[in-house]
Scaffold this motif. Structure first.
Motif, PDB file in Angstrom:
ATOM      1  N   ALA A   9       0.878  -1.560   0.072  1.00 29.78           N
ATOM      2  CA  ALA A   9      -0.033  -0.324  -0.101  1.00 29.78           C
ATOM      3  C   ALA A   9       0.804   1.394   0.007  1.00 29.78           C
ATOM      4  O   ALA A   9       0.538   2.126  -0.352  1.00 29.78           O
ATOM      5  CB  ALA A   9      -1.711  -0.028   1.354  1.00 29.78           C
ATOM      6  N   HIS A  10       2.179   1.421   0.445  1.00 31.67           N
ATOM      7  CA  HIS A  10       2.944   2.331   0.354  1.00 31.67           C
ATOM      8  C   HIS A  10       3.815   2.435  -0.592  1.00 31.67           C
ATOM      9  O   HIS A  10       4.979   3.687  -0.224  1.00 31.67           O
ATOM     10  CB  HIS A  10       3.703   2.403   2.387  1.00 31.67           C
ATOM     11  N   ASP A  11       3.617   1.657  -1.085  1.00 28.04           N
ATOM     12  CA  ASP A  11       5.057   1.602  -1.842  1.00 28.04           C
ATOM     13  C   ASP A  11       4.745   1.364  -3.376  1.00 28.04           C
ATOM     14  O   ASP A  11       4.551   0.186  -3.825  1.00 28.04           O
ATOM     15  CB  ASP A  11       6.205   0.531  -1.399  1.00 28.04           C
ATOM     16  N   LEU A  12       4.455   2.499  -3.945  1.00 24.82           N
ATOM     17  CA  LEU A  12       4.593   2.480  -5.618  1.00 24.82           C
ATOM     18  C   LEU A  12       4.515   1.402  -6.666  1.00 24.82           C
ATOM     19  O   LEU A  12       4.449   0.752  -7.053  1.00 24.82           O
ATOM     20  CB  LEU A  12       4.017   3.902  -6.281  1.00 24.82           C
ATOM     21  N   THR A  13       6.638   1.810  -6.398  1.00 26.57           N
ATOM     22  CA  THR A  13       7.363   0.961  -7.131  1.00 26.57           C
ATOM     23  C   THR A  13       7.026  -0.285  -7.431  1.00 26.57           C
ATOM     24  O   THR A  13       6.779  -1.266  -8.342  1.00 26.57           O
ATOM     25  CB  THR A  13       8.513   1.231  -6.971  1.00 26.57           C
ATOM     26  N   ALA A  14       7.128  -1.143  -6.043  1.00 27.92           N
ATOM     27  CA  ALA A  14       6.945  -2.281  -5.092  1.00 27.92           C
ATOM     28  C   ALA A  14       5.632  -3.144  -5.641  1.00 27.92           C
ATOM     29  O   ALA A  14       5.591  -4.020  -6.497  1.00 27.92           O
ATOM     30  CB  ALA A  14       7.390  -2.256  -4.640  1.00 27.92           C
ATOM     31  N   THR A  15       4.709  -2.161  -5.916  1.00 28.66           N
ATOM     32  CA  THR A  15       3.482  -2.400  -6.863  1.00 28.66           C
ATOM     33  C   THR A  15       3.432  -2.932  -8.103  1.00 28.66           C
ATOM     34  O   THR A  15       2.997  -3.770  -8.596  1.00 28.66           O
ATOM     35  CB  THR A  15       2.123  -2.091  -5.903  1.00 28.66           C
ATOM     36  N   LEU A  16       3.986  -1.863  -8.825  1.00 30.01           N
ATOM     37  CA  LEU A  16       3.626  -1.848 -10.061  1.00 30.01           C
ATOM     38  C   LEU A  16       4.765  -3.326 -10.300  1.00 30.01           C
ATOM     39  O   LEU A  16       4.363  -3.797 -11.965  1.00 30.01           O
ATOM     40  CB  LEU A  16       4.005  -0.624 -10.892  1.00 30.01           C
ATOM     41  N   ALA A  17       5.108  -3.360  -9.989  1.00 29.10           N
ATOM     42  CA  ALA A  17       6.778  -3.978 -10.640  1.00 29.10           C
ATOM     43  C   ALA A  17       6.336  -5.315  -9.944  1.00 29.10           C
ATOM     44  O   ALA A  17       6.532  -6.564 -10.871  1.00 29.10           O
ATOM     45  CB  ALA A  17       7.955  -4.389  -9.740  1.00 29.10           C
ATOM     46  N   ALA A  18       5.466  -5.929  -8.264  1.00 32.22           N
ATOM     47  CA  ALA A  18       4.980  -7.216  -8.701  1.00 32.22           C
ATOM     48  C   ALA A  18       3.929  -7.118  -9.756  1.00 32.22           C
ATOM     49  O   ALA A  18       3.293  -8.892 -10.160  1.00 32.22           O
ATOM     50  CB  ALA A  18       4.240  -7.128  -7.503  1.00 32.22           C
ATOM     51  N   ALA A  19       3.042  -6.518  -9.990  1.00 30.93           N
ATOM     52  CA  ALA A  19       1.746  -6.426 -11.163  1.00 30.93           C
ATOM     53  C   ALA A  19       2.265  -7.048 -12.049  1.00 30.93           C
ATOM     54  O   ALA A  19       1.767  -7.447 -12.812  1.00 30.93           O
ATOM     55  CB  ALA A  19       0.748  -5.180 -11.476  1.00 30.93           C
ATOM     56  N   ALA A  20       3.357  -6.331 -12.537  1.00 32.49           N
ATOM     57  CA  ALA A  20       4.510  -6.735 -14.020  1.00 32.49           C
ATOM     58  C   ALA A  20       4.602  -8.860 -13.950  1.00 32.49           C
ATOM     59  O   ALA A  20       4.532  -8.935 -14.356  1.00 32.49           O
ATOM     60  CB  ALA A  20       5.428  -6.020 -14.093  1.00 32.49           C
ATOM     61  N   LEU A  53      -1.935  -0.086 -15.739  1.00 34.70           N
ATOM     62  CA  LEU A  53      -1.722   0.321 -17.368  1.00 34.70           C
ATOM     63  C   LEU A  53      -0.327   0.229 -17.538  1.00 34.70           C
ATOM     64  O   LEU A  53       0.037  -1.272 -18.603  1.00 34.70           O
ATOM     65  CB  LEU A  53      -2.137   1.488 -18.022  1.00 34.70           C
ATOM     66  N   PHE A  54       1.311   0.647 -17.227  1.00 44.29           N
ATOM     67  CA  PHE A  54       2.442   0.818 -17.887  1.00 44.29           C
ATOM     68  C   PHE A  54       2.741  -1.118 -16.624  1.00 44.29           C
ATOM     69  O   PHE A  54       3.505  -2.036 -17.658  1.00 44.29           O
ATOM     70  CB  PHE A  54       2.538   2.049 -16.294  1.00 44.29           C
ATOM     71  N   PRO A  55       2.543  -1.270 -15.469  1.00 46.42           N
ATOM     72  CA  PRO A  55       3.054  -3.031 -15.611  1.00 46.42           C
ATOM     73  C   PRO A  55       2.725  -4.046 -16.896  1.00 46.42           C
ATOM     74  O   PRO A  55       2.325  -4.616 -16.812  1.00 46.42           O
ATOM     75  CB  PRO A  55       2.694  -3.125 -13.368  1.00 46.42           C
ATOM     76  N   ALA A  56       0.994  -3.878 -16.940  1.00 42.34           N
ATOM     77  CA  ALA A  56       0.385  -4.889 -17.726  1.00 42.34           C
ATOM     78  C   ALA A  56       1.292  -4.259 -19.282  1.00 42.34           C
ATOM     79  O   ALA A  56       1.033  -5.691 -19.767  1.00 42.34           O
ATOM     80  CB  ALA A  56      -0.917  -4.411 -17.583  1.00 42.34           C
ATOM     81  N   ALA A  57       1.330  -3.126 -19.018  1.00 43.33           N
ATOM     82  CA  ALA A  57       2.383  -3.176 -20.636  1.00 43.33           C
ATOM     83  C   ALA A  57       3.786  -3.731 -20.544  1.00 43.33           C
ATOM     84  O   ALA A  57       4.064  -4.341 -21.640  1.00 43.33           O
ATOM     85  CB  ALA A  57       2.181  -1.575 -21.450  1.00 43.33           C
ATOM     86  N   ARG A  58       3.982  -3.664 -19.434  1.00 46.68           N
ATOM     87  CA  ARG A  58       5.792  -4.133 -18.815  1.00 46.68           C
ATOM     88  C   ARG A  58       5.425  -5.498 -19.068  1.00 46.68           C
ATOM     89  O   ARG A  58       6.906  -6.589 -20.004  1.00 46.68           O
ATOM     90  CB  ARG A  58       6.265  -3.377 -17.881  1.00 46.68           C
ATOM     91  N   GLY A  59       4.924  -6.069 -18.446  1.00 50.30           N
ATOM     92  CA  GLY A  59       4.771  -8.043 -18.432  1.00 50.30           C
ATOM     93  C   GLY A  59       4.083  -8.122 -19.409  1.00 50.30           C
ATOM     94  O   GLY A  59       5.225  -9.620 -20.032  1.00 50.30           O
ATOM     95  N   LEU A  60       3.341  -8.251 -20.173  1.00 50.28           N
ATOM     96  CA  LEU A  60       2.938  -8.470 -22.271  1.00 50.28           C
ATOM     97  C   LEU A  60       4.369  -8.279 -22.706  1.00 50.28           C
ATOM     98  O   LEU A  60       4.844  -8.971 -23.066  1.00 50.28           O
ATOM     99  CB  LEU A  60       2.233  -7.426 -22.406  1.00 50.28           C
ATOM    100  N   ALA A  61       4.937  -7.368 -22.851  1.00 54.77           N
ATOM    101  CA  ALA A  61       6.453  -6.883 -23.395  1.00 54.77           C
ATOM    102  C   ALA A  61       7.756  -7.686 -23.072  1.00 54.77           C
ATOM    103  O   ALA A  61       8.400  -7.990 -24.544  1.00 54.77           O
ATOM    104  CB  ALA A  61       6.781  -5.359 -22.774  1.00 54.77           C
ATOM    105  N   GLU A  62       7.550  -7.974 -21.725  1.00 55.02           N
ATOM    106  CA  GLU A  62       9.098  -8.370 -20.949  1.00 55.02           C
ATOM    107  C   GLU A  62       8.349  -9.807 -21.203  1.00 55.02           C
ATOM    108  O   GLU A  62       8.856 -10.920 -21.127  1.00 55.02           O
ATOM    109  CB  GLU A  62       8.815  -8.377 -20.338  1.00 55.02           C
TER     110      GLU A  62
END
Length: 298
Positions: A76-87, A110-119
């Protein structure tokens, strides 16, 4: 010769709205409400099939067609960690041979979804972005660089994302002149809601499919505020003049067979009316799964 391919789907929750720096927070509660609404739909399965009244057709719906992968490791307090986990979760679903459906949460996802797909493999990714807003903000003092106003901007910077094959649908009203400049610089196409109303869904979808045809994989990024607030009051922001619920469902039905991952964001139970928006979101997912289960490859 055409070969039919049957796909399977994994539902992932991302109960995070820490990047909702404008509008109303509350989308962290959406995955649970959308899942609850899915139960109403899934009880219509019978002997591994489901009947679609829209087209007068029955479709396979075995138990493993849609599985729930639970929530990503949200911090909840960490945007970077959450986006990385979603990717990571999107990438893991794809590695397991399944189509991920990521439920936000705010539109920074949207960003981690695109990142996960792109990677997830070689080749290019096109993003079909349905949203009232452009989400092309680079940064500002209040929102930083990875807020819900920057998801498409950050996605467009990923090495495998082909911006010239991506496009935005259902935008309306006003936005930053700098976002227009970025769109024009990168060749990012935009089809506003007014054009969809004038032309109709089917001609627009035909354009979309022709536009993304050169990409190897496609992400469908669906911010619920692309739908008019009369049909989707439970959103992070209200922008009149959007898609009807029918138009949104029809778009998803048509696009589903051509899409490799979906992220659905900005459903907000705190502004919803009797779960009307969560219910629409659940039907969007159900139609994506039912109509996207079988693809035809030449």
């Amino acid at each position: 010769m055409s070969v039919s391919t049957t796909r399977r789907f994994t539902l992932l929750g991302a109960p995070f709205d820490g990047a909702a720096t404008l509008g109303w927070p509350g989308s962290r509660y959406a995955p649970a409400r959308i899942r609850a609404a899915m139960g109403w739909i899934l009880q219509r399965r019978e002997d591994g099939r489901i009947y679609c009244l829209d087209h007068g057709t029955t479709h396979p719906f075995p138990e493993d067609l849609l599985t729930d992968g639970g929530d990503v490791a949200t911090v909840a307090h960490d945007l970077t960690a959450t986006l990385a986990a979603a990717a990571d979760a999107v990438r893991a679903a794809l590695a397991g041979g399944r189509v991920p459906v990521l439920l936000g949460g705010d539109d920074s996802l949207l960003f981690p979804a695109a990142r996960g797909l792109a990677e997830s493999g070689p080749g290019s990714v096109a993003v079909v972005h349905l949203d009232a807003h452009l989400d092309l903000l680079d940064r500002n003092e209040q929102q930083g660089t990875h807020s819900h106003s920057s998801g498409m901007r950050r996605a467009s910077e990923l090495p495998n994302v082909d911006v010239s094959r991506s496009l935005q649908l259902a935008s309306r009203h006003f936005n930053f002149p700098s976002s227009l400049a970025y769109r024009e610089e990168r060749g990012l196409r935009n089809i506003p809601a007014a054009e969809i109303h004038r032309r109709g869904v089917d001609p627009v979808v035909d354009d979309v499919l022709a536009h993304v045809a050169g990409a190897d994989r496609v992400l469908l990024a669906f911010d619920i505020d692309c739908v008019d607030p009369a049909h989707a009051p439970g959103a992070g922001a209200h922008e009149p003049g959007g898609l009807t619920s029918y138009q949104a469902l029809h778009l998803v039905q048509r696009l589903a067979p051509h899409v490799d991952a979906m992220v659905l964001t900005e459903v907000n139970p705190l502004t919803d009316l009797h779960d009307q928006t969560a219910n629409l979101a659940a039907y969007l997912v159900a139609h994506f799964v039912v109509h996207g289960a079988s693809t035809v490859e030449s």
